[in-house]
Scaffold this motif. Structure first.
Motif, PDB file in Angstrom:
ATOM      1  N   THR A  35       0.838  -1.196   0.000  1.00  0.00           N
ATOM      2  CA  THR A  35       0.000   0.000   0.000  1.00  0.00           C
ATOM      3  C   THR A  35       0.875   1.249   0.000  1.00  0.00           C
ATOM      4  O   THR A  35       2.037   1.199   0.435  1.00  0.00           O
ATOM      5  CB  THR A  35      -0.917   0.048   1.233  1.00  0.00           C
ATOM      6  OG1 THR A  35      -0.119   0.299   2.402  1.00  0.00           O
ATOM      7  CG2 THR A  35      -1.687  -1.254   1.403  1.00  0.00           C
ATOM      8  N   PRO A  36       0.347   2.369  -0.454  1.00  0.00           N
ATOM      9  CA  PRO A  36       1.132   3.612  -0.421  1.00  0.00           C
ATOM     10  C   PRO A  36       1.617   3.956   0.982  1.00  0.00           C
ATOM     11  O   PRO A  36       2.747   4.412   1.157  1.00  0.00           O
ATOM     12  CB  PRO A  36       0.146   4.656  -0.953  1.00  0.00           C
ATOM     13  CG  PRO A  36      -0.769   3.883  -1.844  1.00  0.00           C
ATOM     14  CD  PRO A  36      -0.936   2.548  -1.168  1.00  0.00           C
ATOM     15  N   ASP A  37       0.768   3.744   1.988  1.00  0.00           N
ATOM     16  CA  ASP A  37       1.170   4.056   3.361  1.00  0.00           C
ATOM     17  C   ASP A  37       2.342   3.185   3.803  1.00  0.00           C
ATOM     18  O   ASP A  37       3.297   3.684   4.415  1.00  0.00           O
ATOM     19  CB  ASP A  37      -0.009   3.851   4.317  1.00  0.00           C
ATOM     20  CG  ASP A  37       0.395   4.062   5.772  1.00  0.00           C
ATOM     21  OD1 ASP A  37       0.686   5.227   6.138  1.00  0.00           O
ATOM     22  OD2 ASP A  37       0.434   3.075   6.531  1.00  0.00           O
ATOM     23  N   GLN A  38       2.275   1.900   3.495  1.00  0.00           N
ATOM     24  CA  GLN A  38       3.371   1.002   3.884  1.00  0.00           C
ATOM     25  C   GLN A  38       4.660   1.375   3.157  1.00  0.00           C
ATOM     26  O   GLN A  38       5.746   1.376   3.745  1.00  0.00           O
ATOM     27  CB  GLN A  38       2.973  -0.449   3.605  1.00  0.00           C
ATOM     28  CG  GLN A  38       1.910  -0.973   4.562  1.00  0.00           C
ATOM     29  CD  GLN A  38       1.273  -2.257   4.070  1.00  0.00           C
ATOM     30  OE1 GLN A  38       0.891  -2.369   2.901  1.00  0.00           O
ATOM     31  NE2 GLN A  38       1.140  -3.229   4.953  1.00  0.00           N
ATOM     32  N   ARG A  39       4.541   1.695   1.891  1.00  0.00           N
ATOM     33  CA  ARG A  39       5.742   2.090   1.127  1.00  0.00           C
ATOM     34  C   ARG A  39       6.347   3.359   1.700  1.00  0.00           C
ATOM     35  O   ARG A  39       7.580   3.481   1.822  1.00  0.00           O
ATOM     36  CB  ARG A  39       5.384   2.264  -0.350  1.00  0.00           C
ATOM     37  CG  ARG A  39       5.054   0.951  -1.046  1.00  0.00           C
ATOM     38  CD  ARG A  39       4.988   1.105  -2.549  1.00  0.00           C
ATOM     39  NE  ARG A  39       3.832   1.849  -3.008  1.00  0.00           N
ATOM     40  CZ  ARG A  39       2.670   1.303  -3.341  1.00  0.00           C
ATOM     41  NH1 ARG A  39       2.486  -0.011  -3.233  1.00  0.00           N
ATOM     42  NH2 ARG A  39       1.671   2.055  -3.793  1.00  0.00           N
ATOM     43  N   GLU A  40       5.514   4.318   2.066  1.00  0.00           N
ATOM     44  CA  GLU A  40       6.016   5.564   2.647  1.00  0.00           C
ATOM     45  C   GLU A  40       6.730   5.306   3.973  1.00  0.00           C
ATOM     46  O   GLU A  40       7.771   5.902   4.261  1.00  0.00           O
ATOM     47  CB  GLU A  40       4.862   6.549   2.861  1.00  0.00           C
ATOM     48  CG  GLU A  40       4.253   7.114   1.577  1.00  0.00           C
ATOM     49  CD  GLU A  40       5.074   8.249   0.985  1.00  0.00           C
ATOM     50  OE1 GLU A  40       6.087   8.637   1.601  1.00  0.00           O
ATOM     51  OE2 GLU A  40       4.689   8.749  -0.088  1.00  0.00           O
ATOM     52  N   ARG A  41       6.174   4.412   4.776  1.00  0.00           N
ATOM     53  CA  ARG A  41       6.777   4.125   6.088  1.00  0.00           C
ATOM     54  C   ARG A  41       8.122   3.408   5.945  1.00  0.00           C
ATOM     55  O   ARG A  41       9.078   3.699   6.660  1.00  0.00           O
ATOM     56  CB  ARG A  41       5.804   3.324   6.935  1.00  0.00           C
ATOM     57  CG  ARG A  41       4.585   4.142   7.383  1.00  0.00           C
ATOM     58  CD  ARG A  41       3.542   3.247   8.025  1.00  0.00           C
ATOM     59  NE  ARG A  41       4.092   2.568   9.212  1.00  0.00           N
ATOM     60  CZ  ARG A  41       3.624   1.423   9.690  1.00  0.00           C
ATOM     61  NH1 ARG A  41       2.610   0.814   9.076  1.00  0.00           N
ATOM     62  NH2 ARG A  41       4.160   0.887  10.770  1.00  0.00           N
ATOM     63  N   VAL A  42       8.189   2.446   5.021  1.00  0.00           N
ATOM     64  CA  VAL A  42       9.474   1.782   4.779  1.00  0.00           C
ATOM     65  C   VAL A  42      10.476   2.783   4.211  1.00  0.00           C
ATOM     66  O   VAL A  42      11.641   2.826   4.619  1.00  0.00           O
ATOM     67  CB  VAL A  42       9.298   0.583   3.825  1.00  0.00           C
ATOM     68  CG1 VAL A  42      10.671  -0.037   3.496  1.00  0.00           C
ATOM     69  CG2 VAL A  42       8.393  -0.472   4.436  1.00  0.00           C
ATOM     70  N   ALA A  43      10.008   3.622   3.288  1.00  0.00           N
ATOM     71  CA  ALA A  43      10.900   4.609   2.669  1.00  0.00           C
ATOM     72  C   ALA A  43      11.436   5.600   3.685  1.00  0.00           C
ATOM     73  O   ALA A  43      12.548   6.106   3.535  1.00  0.00           O
ATOM     74  CB  ALA A  43      10.163   5.340   1.547  1.00  0.00           C
TER      75      ALA A  43
END
Length: 267
Positions: free
Chosen positions: A118-126
């Protein structure tokens, strides 16, 4: 041509004169000038521990926890798509889990895959990987090498190449903001998308062994750094691409010079 476009054209011309490359970016981003690794250069892959670069080495890749090698072009390694062995707890709910709630593991390296669905998960990992990128820039590295771009191929269908590309675009934008080039690690099947994904050069493991270095050069030209782990792979890489690419043969543990098992050969 309007004034804004004329200014961009002038800046691009000046960067070419200065020997710099304009990094690929989306229309919403400001272009950032980054310096690519020199082509057909002496190269050393030092992920298992830093040591003095051998004579003739111009480009060095080291882990983000290490310091760059003085007077060389330095690539900063970050494990961006998977957790280091034993570090799953640091990623908490960002570890990819199967239907039984078990972490999805890269069995070859005993690393849990990260959940990029998800976009939220990608943002958090990033955000976490971005802190490592910031550290790379602060230490004086010139580029980053985010590993395991191809983790989706080991996800049992839970991740897609679209997830991987959406995530790598976050990393490339952040790297370019910091003035760093970013290399595509392996994943030759996505090399043709390198411009839209903001990737500047390639780091290819065993493309001599697999006889597919041309899949990288078709997208990145001579800006391909090759690591082989067998004498046979090195021989093929040198015979077919030694006149244009940076190529090294290392031991699979990429241990420091002087350690048991150390191997380093070139064309």
């Amino acid at each position: 041509m309007d004034a804004g476009r004329r200014r961009v054209a002038v800046v691009r011309t000046l960067l070419v004169v200065l020997g710099l490359t304009v990094a690929a970016c989306s229309p919403a981003e400001q272009p950032a000038a980054v310096r690519l690794p020199p082509v057909k250069a002496g190269f050393d892959y030092q992920l298992g521990g830093a040591y003095g670069p051998p004579d003739g080495v111009e480009v060095v890749s080291r882990d983000h926890a290490a310091a760059p090698a003085a007077g060389r072009y330095n690539i900063c390694y970050v494990n961006a798509f998977q957790a280091q062995p034993g570090a799953e707890a640091e990623w908490a709910d960002l570890v990819l889990r199967d239907a039984n709630g078990d972490p999805v593991i890269d069995e070859d390296w005993h690393e849990a895959l990260l959940d990029l669905r998800t976009p939220d998960q990608r943002e958090r990992v990033a955000a976490k990987v971005g802190a490592w990128i910031d550290d790379c820039a602060a230490k004086g590295f010139q580029a980053i090498e985010p590993d395991n771009y191809d983790s989706y191929t080991r996800s049992h269908g839970l991740l897609s190449d679209g997830d991987a590309q959406a995530f790598v675009r976050l990393l490339s934008a952040h790297a370019h903001e910091k003035g760093l080039a970013i290399g595509q690690k392996n994943t030759s099947e996505l090399a043709g998308r390198r411009q839209e994904n903001g990737l500047d050069f390639a780091v290819a493991e065993e493309c001599g062994e697999q006889e597919n270095c041309d899949e990288y050069t078709a997208a990145f030209g001579d800006h391909v750094v090759v690591i082989e782990y067998t004498d046979e792979g090195l021989a093929t890489a040198c015979t077919r691409w030694g006149g244009s690419l940076s190529i090294v043969r290392r031991d699979r543990g990429v241990v420091p010079e002087g350690a048991a098992g150390y191997v380093r050969k070139t064309c």
